[in-house]
Design a protein around this motif. Structure first.
Motif, PDB file in Angstrom:
ATOM      1  N   PRO A  26      29.654  48.126  68.586  1.00  0.00           N
ATOM      2  CA  PRO A  26      29.137  48.953  67.447  1.00  0.00           C
ATOM      3  C   PRO A  26      29.769  48.038  66.167  1.00  0.00           C
ATOM      4  O   PRO A  26      30.799  47.291  66.213  1.00  0.00           O
ATOM      5  N   VAL A  53      31.908  47.549  62.903  1.00  0.00           N
ATOM      6  CA  VAL A  53      33.107  48.112  62.625  1.00  0.00           C
ATOM      7  C   VAL A  53      33.509  47.635  61.075  1.00  0.00           C
ATOM      8  O   VAL A  53      32.903  46.504  60.435  1.00  0.00           O
ATOM      9  N   LYS A  64      30.798  43.103  61.665  1.00  0.00           N
ATOM     10  CA  LYS A  64      31.784  43.638  61.202  1.00  0.00           C
ATOM     11  C   LYS A  64      31.595  43.513  59.467  1.00  0.00           C
ATOM     12  O   LYS A  64      30.781  42.485  58.974  1.00  0.00           O
ATOM     13  N   GLU A  96      30.235  52.038  62.527  1.00  0.00           N
ATOM     14  CA  GLU A  96      30.327  53.077  63.432  1.00  0.00           C
ATOM     15  C   GLU A  96      31.865  53.448  63.833  1.00  0.00           C
ATOM     16  O   GLU A  96      32.217  54.568  63.980  1.00  0.00           O
ATOM     17  N   ILE A  97      32.649  52.110  63.457  1.00  0.00           N
ATOM     18  CA  ILE A  97      34.172  52.536  63.798  1.00  0.00           C
ATOM     19  C   ILE A  97      34.530  52.190  62.453  1.00  0.00           C
ATOM     20  O   ILE A  97      34.276  51.180  61.588  1.00  0.00           O
ATOM     21  N   TYR A 115      37.819  51.061  60.362  1.00  0.00           N
ATOM     22  CA  TYR A 115      39.400  50.429  60.892  1.00  0.00           C
ATOM     23  C   TYR A 115      40.378  50.359  59.492  1.00  0.00           C
ATOM     24  O   TYR A 115      39.791  49.592  58.459  1.00  0.00           O
ATOM     25  N   VAL A 144      39.645  47.733  69.451  1.00  0.00           N
ATOM     26  CA  VAL A 144      39.246  49.124  68.720  1.00  0.00           C
ATOM     27  C   VAL A 144      38.199  49.650  69.325  1.00  0.00           C
ATOM     28  O   VAL A 144      37.958  51.020  69.563  1.00  0.00           O
TER      29      VAL A 144
END
Length: 141
Positions: free
Chosen positions: A41, A43, A71, A122-123, A125, A141
């Motif tokens: 996914p 980040v 990312k 989607e994530i 951080y 993660v």
């Protein structure tokens, strides 16, 4: 009688010193983790940075040194040390770095809200500008 108390006290101290040494924490090592390319996914790394001119270049370098493929870095930068202008110049040619302006009184949470609104991962951080990320922690993660 005093002698007995001293022996008990010494034994008590020795026990706790030994227990303290036994719980000495070593740096965390991450187990090897690999994900297929199609399963990773995106980040979004969100970072507020107020008067953080000293840390921004090192943080961006650490972000780019990670091997994670999908990312983005979103920085909300402000302050009186010129860090916004310096960060905009630094990130001008970086497609995966977005720089937003943090205004006085907005605070860390306000900066994070701005970053979140601009993110597409989607994530999410969240981290601080004085941290240095690496591939292992980002991948896990």
């Amino acid at each position: 009688m005093v002698f007995v108390y001293l022996i008990v006290l010494a034994a008590f101290a020795a026990y706790h010193v030994r227990a303290f040494r036994a719980t000495k924490h070593e740096p965390r090592t991450w187990p090897e983790l690999s994900l297929p390319e199609g399963k990773r996914p995106k980040v979004s790394v969100l970072v507020p940075a107020w008067n953080a001119g000293e840390d921004i270049a090192a943080f961006v370098a650490a972000f780019h040194s990670t091997d994670y493929p999908d990312k983005e870095l979103i920085l909300c930068v402000g302050g009186t040390d010129g860090s916004l202008d310096n960060t905009q110049t630094l990130a001008a040619d970086m497609a995966d770095v977005q720089v937003l302006e943090q205004v006085p009184g907005e605070g860390k949470q306000g900066g994070l809200r701005k970053c979140l609104a601009a993110s597409s991962g989607e994530i999410i951080y969240l981290t601080d500008i004085d941290c240095r990320m690496d591939t292992a922690s980002l991948t896990h993660v």
